[in-house]
Design a protein around this motif. Sequence first.
Motif, PDB file in Angstrom:
ATOM      1  N   ARG A  40       7.825   9.302   3.608  1.00 32.93           N
ATOM      2  CA  ARG A  40       7.462  10.695   3.325  1.00 32.93           C
ATOM      3  C   ARG A  40       8.577  11.650   3.748  1.00 32.93           C
ATOM      4  N   LEU A  41       9.193  11.366   4.901  1.00 37.78           N
ATOM      5  CA  LEU A  41      10.291  12.212   5.353  1.00 37.78           C
ATOM      6  C   LEU A  41      11.484  12.110   4.412  1.00 37.78           C
ATOM      7  N   LEU A  42      11.766  10.899   3.932  1.00 39.31           N
ATOM      8  CA  LEU A  42      12.863  10.735   2.974  1.00 39.31           C
ATOM      9  C   LEU A  42      12.579  11.498   1.688  1.00 39.31           C
ATOM     10  N   ALA A  43      11.339  11.422   1.213  1.00 40.73           N
ATOM     11  CA  ALA A  43      10.992  12.118  -0.033  1.00 40.73           C
ATOM     12  C   ALA A  43      11.185  13.620   0.115  1.00 40.73           C
ATOM     13  N   TRP A  98       0.845  -1.180   0.000  1.00 38.92           N
ATOM     14  CA  TRP A  98       0.000   0.000   0.000  1.00 38.92           C
ATOM     15  C   TRP A  98       0.887   1.238   0.000  1.00 38.92           C
ATOM     16  N   GLY A  99       0.465   2.293  -0.690  1.00 39.48           N
ATOM     17  CA  GLY A  99       1.142   3.576  -0.598  1.00 39.48           C
ATOM     18  C   GLY A  99       2.225   3.767  -1.635  1.00 39.48           C
ATOM     19  N   ASP A 100       2.784   4.970  -1.609  1.00 44.28           N
ATOM     20  CA  ASP A 100       3.855   5.340  -2.533  1.00 44.28           C
ATOM     21  C   ASP A 100       5.191   5.271  -1.806  1.00 44.28           C
ATOM     22  N   PHE A 101       6.187   4.717  -2.478  1.00 40.97           N
ATOM     23  CA  PHE A 101       7.513   4.580  -1.891  1.00 40.97           C
ATOM     24  C   PHE A 101       8.530   5.227  -2.819  1.00 40.97           C
ATOM     25  N   PRO A 102       9.101   6.367  -2.404  1.00 36.02           N
ATOM     26  CA  PRO A 102      10.079   7.043  -3.264  1.00 36.02           C
ATOM     27  C   PRO A 102      11.332   6.194  -3.425  1.00 36.02           C
ATOM     28  N   ALA A 103      11.924   6.244  -4.593  1.00 36.70           N
ATOM     29  CA  ALA A 103      13.148   5.479  -4.853  1.00 36.70           C
ATOM     30  C   ALA A 103      14.348   6.208  -4.276  1.00 36.70           C
ATOM     31  N   GLY A 104      15.286   5.461  -3.780  1.00 36.45           N
ATOM     32  CA  GLY A 104      16.494   6.043  -3.208  1.00 36.45           C
ATOM     33  C   GLY A 104      17.471   4.974  -2.788  1.00 36.45           C
ATOM     34  N   GLN A 105      18.234   5.259  -1.738  1.00 37.49           N
ATOM     35  CA  GLN A 105      19.340   4.389  -1.352  1.00 37.49           C
ATOM     36  C   GLN A 105      19.202   3.807   0.041  1.00 37.49           C
ATOM     37  N   VAL A 106      18.049   3.983   0.680  1.00 35.68           N
ATOM     38  CA  VAL A 106      17.836   3.494   2.035  1.00 35.68           C
ATOM     39  C   VAL A 106      17.016   2.211   1.983  1.00 35.68           C
ATOM     40  N   ALA A 109      13.270  15.039   1.957  1.00 34.24           N
ATOM     41  CA  ALA A 109      14.707  15.302   2.049  1.00 34.24           C
ATOM     42  C   ALA A 109      15.456  14.952   0.771  1.00 34.24           C
ATOM     43  N   GLY A 110      14.734  14.531  -0.263  1.00 32.42           N
ATOM     44  CA  GLY A 110      15.378  14.200  -1.524  1.00 32.42           C
ATOM     45  C   GLY A 110      15.938  12.805  -1.579  1.00 32.42           C
ATOM     46  N   GLN A 111      15.474  11.910  -0.685  1.00 33.56           N
ATOM     47  CA  GLN A 111      15.942  10.524  -0.680  1.00 33.56           C
ATOM     48  C   GLN A 111      14.756   9.581  -0.782  1.00 33.56           C
ATOM     49  N   GLY A 112      15.014   8.291  -0.672  1.00 30.26           N
ATOM     50  CA  GLY A 112      13.948   7.309  -0.764  1.00 30.26           C
ATOM     51  C   GLY A 112      14.460   5.919  -0.480  1.00 30.26           C
ATOM     52  N   PHE A 113      13.675   4.921  -0.881  1.00 33.08           N
ATOM     53  CA  PHE A 113      13.961   3.525  -0.557  1.00 33.08           C
ATOM     54  C   PHE A 113      14.609   2.788  -1.723  1.00 33.08           C
ATOM     55  N   SER A 114      15.583   1.957  -1.380  1.00 32.51           N
ATOM     56  CA  SER A 114      16.055   0.946  -2.316  1.00 32.51           C
ATOM     57  C   SER A 114      15.184  -0.300  -2.186  1.00 32.51           C
ATOM     58  N   ARG A 115      14.894  -0.652  -0.917  1.00 31.88           N
ATOM     59  CA  ARG A 115      13.999  -1.765  -0.615  1.00 31.88           C
ATOM     60  C   ARG A 115      13.216  -1.446   0.646  1.00 31.88           C
ATOM     61  N   PHE A 116      12.038  -2.044   0.735  1.00 28.44           N
ATOM     62  CA  PHE A 116      11.244  -1.990   1.954  1.00 28.44           C
ATOM     63  C   PHE A 116      10.653  -3.366   2.193  1.00 28.44           C
ATOM     64  N   VAL A 117      10.824  -3.863   3.405  1.00 27.16           N
ATOM     65  CA  VAL A 117      10.260  -5.158   3.788  1.00 27.16           C
ATOM     66  C   VAL A 117       9.412  -4.957   5.028  1.00 27.16           C
ATOM     67  N   VAL A 151      16.120   8.941  12.268  1.00 25.96           N
ATOM     68  CA  VAL A 151      16.600   7.992  11.268  1.00 25.96           C
ATOM     69  C   VAL A 151      16.804   8.692   9.928  1.00 25.96           C
ATOM     70  N   VAL A 152      15.821   9.469   9.509  1.00 30.62           N
ATOM     71  CA  VAL A 152      15.917  10.143   8.212  1.00 30.62           C
ATOM     72  C   VAL A 152      17.006  11.205   8.231  1.00 30.62           C
TER      73      VAL A 152
END
Length: 737
Positions: free
Chosen positions: A175-178, A152-160, A180-188, A288-289
């Motif tokens: 949302r905080l990463l987005a 569910w939801g939107d996950f910005p792409a990045g390196q975290v 800040a100009g960052q995002g996820f490489s993977r989310f589990v 964390v962010v």
Amino acid sequence: MTAADIERATRPGGLAPLFDPRSVAVVGASDNPAKWGYWLASGALTGRHRRTVHLVNRRGGTLDGTPFLPDLAALPDAVEHVVVAVPAPQVRGVVSDGLAAGARCFTVITSGGAGADEERALARLVTGHGARLLGPNCMGVVDTAAELRLSWGDFPAGQVGLVSQSGNLALEIGRLLARAGQGFSRFVSLGNQRDIDATDALEALVDHEPTKAIAAYVEDFRDGRRLARALTAAHAAGKPVLLLTVGRSEASGRAAASHTGALVTARATVEAVCRDAGALLLESAGEVVDTAVCLLAGAGAGAGAGAGVGTRRRAGTAPRAPGAQSTPGAQRTPAAQDTPGTRRARVAVVGDSGGQGALAADAFAARGLDVPPLSEPTRAALAAQLPPGAGCGNPVDLAGAGEADLTAYARIARTLLSSGEAEAVVLTGYFGDYASANPAQERHECAVAAQLAEAAEQSGRTLLVHTMARDTAALTVLRGRGIPVYERIEHAAAALAATEHLRTTPPAPPAPPQPPPAAPPVSDGGYRTTRELLRRYGLAFPDAEFVRSAADAVRAARRIGHPVVLKAMGLAHKTEAGGVALSLTDEHAVRAAFTAMRATTGAGHYAVEAMVTEPHAVELIAGVRRDPAFGPVLMAGIGGVRAELLGDVVLALAPLTPEHARDLLRSLRHAPLLAGWRGAPPVDVDAAARALCALARAAVEHPELAELEVNPLLVHPGGALALDAHAVLAPTERPRT
């Protein structure tokens, strides 16, 4: 199923069917955006150019031109990953159909049945066929590099890379990463962890090249030792782990049978594990962010992360060292726990006003970072670019230079970044907000933002920007170039301090593996039994005899030699209960103390022990508590009757090396007492370290003990002597009926 398929699914870190499957089937797909099935199905379809996507709903329908199949049996070929979003009573049937269709991985969004037993049975069904299970009751999985979006939801792409037992927390971090100009490489999303657990996911992130930093929220540590090894592996791979966990557990609130039980809390144990494994234990999603963005500063697209203050590393190279340390009940500032002898990172502060610059300098200094005076050559170089009377020390006051010419920001920052006098430069104040008041300045302000980023990149130093602006074009340029931007100066200071701590504090060397316990089990936790146990492991105790009557006590004292100590046996806290009498200098004193102690405590057994009065001695406490997730945990600190009052203790997983034990003792707040205080000679820290190692080994080799404690451990210039000891037997499990 081929041998290659099994290896692809089950090798350590090789959860390819979970993260990058050849084919996906979403069971419970929907065309209604209000339902989970819609988000899972639409997310799966975003990767259909990369993999085969099947949508299953027994009622039929279509989504984005893809028809819904009635069930998994209708699939034209085998499927590798099945996402299950059906009501709980239907889950087992769907999983059985998926196994028949060749599935190697299941992500179960809903619960797996009516309770834990049904979920465990579901996991046994899956793993018994060589497949893997994520969940049940999870939010799904995302791999932005593999274009897999099953959540569910939107996950910005990045390196975290994020591993989380909380779905909403993951959305907040995203949302905080987005922003800040960052995002996820993977989310589990771990869910109930009936098969794939936090350690599995962490191990997979260590091997995942697009992941440069790892965040994790874990409530249930399960096999804590295995998790600690995964944290250590992440550090060795140059991928810092930023961990969140709950603050308390039942263990921290229960009535303790010893000082150790009160001082070794669940939270403190996790802090010690993070410190020794090279990870950071943080307090909130925002921390964390903030820290991740600082760590990734300058990494850029495809570049390496994990770069600490003062260096921008290539991909895959490790930062010098993570770790964090706290005492139970109080989180210590990470940078304040630097390894002895490590030089603190130097920070140069540039402000639009004297007030902001001074407050920023205070914030960084309070976090243990150095804000040093600048050299005369650097001050002269700055003065040549600033108005007369501008502050050219540290902090640097622009005194209106930025308002007069925006390029002054880039020039001054470049001068400081290239001076060699600071590992990090912090720009604090108004930059980024000029175009808000005057839109005509937007292009110029963005150009200066690019110049700031270029100066940081060329210098190899870290640049942080604290600004009162929010989401302006210039800040977008900075974030896009890997420059951390913070809205509050204390957040910038905390992130930089955490990053520096990761860079400078080496993880502890692992202790050698211990052989399986060979010693006969201990039958009780009394002083006499515990004393004899620890003597066999090398701990020294004063001469003692054990008696039951006043006459026996008098005779024992005569043989040992006055003065003596009388102790009542069977009391966990002898001093508080009136069970200890010190400095008994003759037979009359021994007899009187015995009579009074029996009346007060009602004890049936007593110890008569030589009175030890070593000059310049320091009382320590040392204990081991068996944690349900991490096993035996050693605690050492300032001891005696003030142990719980002071709370000055450090923890580590047992067993440990003498070198590690010495480092633990030297990290205590009251460590100057050990080194010699106000002219006193230093105590024998090596002897204390050997005593800690012996205590830890005894606890490891006697799993029947839930707690094992020496208090006080008297350390003096000539050695270490245990003056009292206590053990708590582990409760025996009742057989299940």
